[in-house]
Motif scaffolding. Sequence first.
Motif: not given
Length: 326
Positions: A141-145, A238-240, A271-283
């Motif tokens: 799987r590839l997940r983009c931020v 991690k995010y792509g 730095f880590y950018a682990n895919v985490n559904p509980d931590v939203p990106h600001p956008r």
Amino acid sequence: MAKLKIPAIPASEITPETVWQERRRWMRVMGKAAAAYGIAGLVPGASATTTPGGTEAGDEFWRPARNPAYNPDEPLTAERDVSTYNNFYEFGTGKGDPSRNSHAFKTRPWMVSVEGEVAKPRQFDLDDLLRLAPLEERVYRLRCVEAWSMVIPWLGYPLANLIKKVEPTSNARFVEFTTVMQAEAMPGLRSRILDWPYVEGLRLDEAMHPLTLLVFGVYGKPLPAANGAPLRVAIPWKYGFKSGKSIVRIRFTREQPMTSWVQVAPHEYGFYANVNPDVPHPRWSQATERRIGAGLFAPREKTLMFNGYEEQVASLYQGLDLRRNY
């Protein structure tokens, strides 16, 4: 706890050991013969950018068996989407810019410098790396931020194979990846979006993890420029943007490297950018994702912790605050 679904494979479809061992022996013989006689077409990857010479040996080289341990039970994203819907800002900021603007990109000759805190620093040419370990196909799987995702059949081998060759010293704690700068072929370098060249990094234990793949191909072919030719890394939990493309330098460091997106927007890109559904990106909310190719009206999918690889990688972050270390 999320788990990868590994489909059962009928015994009738498993290649007998005697067969694949003979294929591997044959490939070694062909490679030595090519080196002895200077026949570039016999060495996998010895031609320019699209095929490994078109020989029988080359075709087989780019079509290794799929590793069933890395094969989520999900439909593959269409090859066209994988090669034409990308973030690769060196070629432009539009999703189609990498495929449109990379026609002049050169992947031969190609050297990768491995340096820093290692006992055996050296430069590898592309053929050195292609011969370093057998390729395998892994579906990740590839997940983009940006909250879209794909399912991609990469061709490569664990980055750990290369790392062991250069023998990191006791001071090595991080690994830094630097992307090539080809000003004449990468129009995006004229922009000021980032401080070029593009730099990404991992902790050494993340880089050594069996999931971290050094990638040379996709869909049974050498990587297109839009996907990071001729080599990139793939870190599926991690995010792509963490997966550096078109790598020309791998540096081992004592201190955490300053990566490109952390330098530009540390409040948005950790730095880590682990895919985490509980931590939203600001956008972008990270709770759900849009699967590329699923159709305009397809429902969004729930994002899995560590992109579905929690069982394999959660132990890397025991005791680490994943909100603070996003």
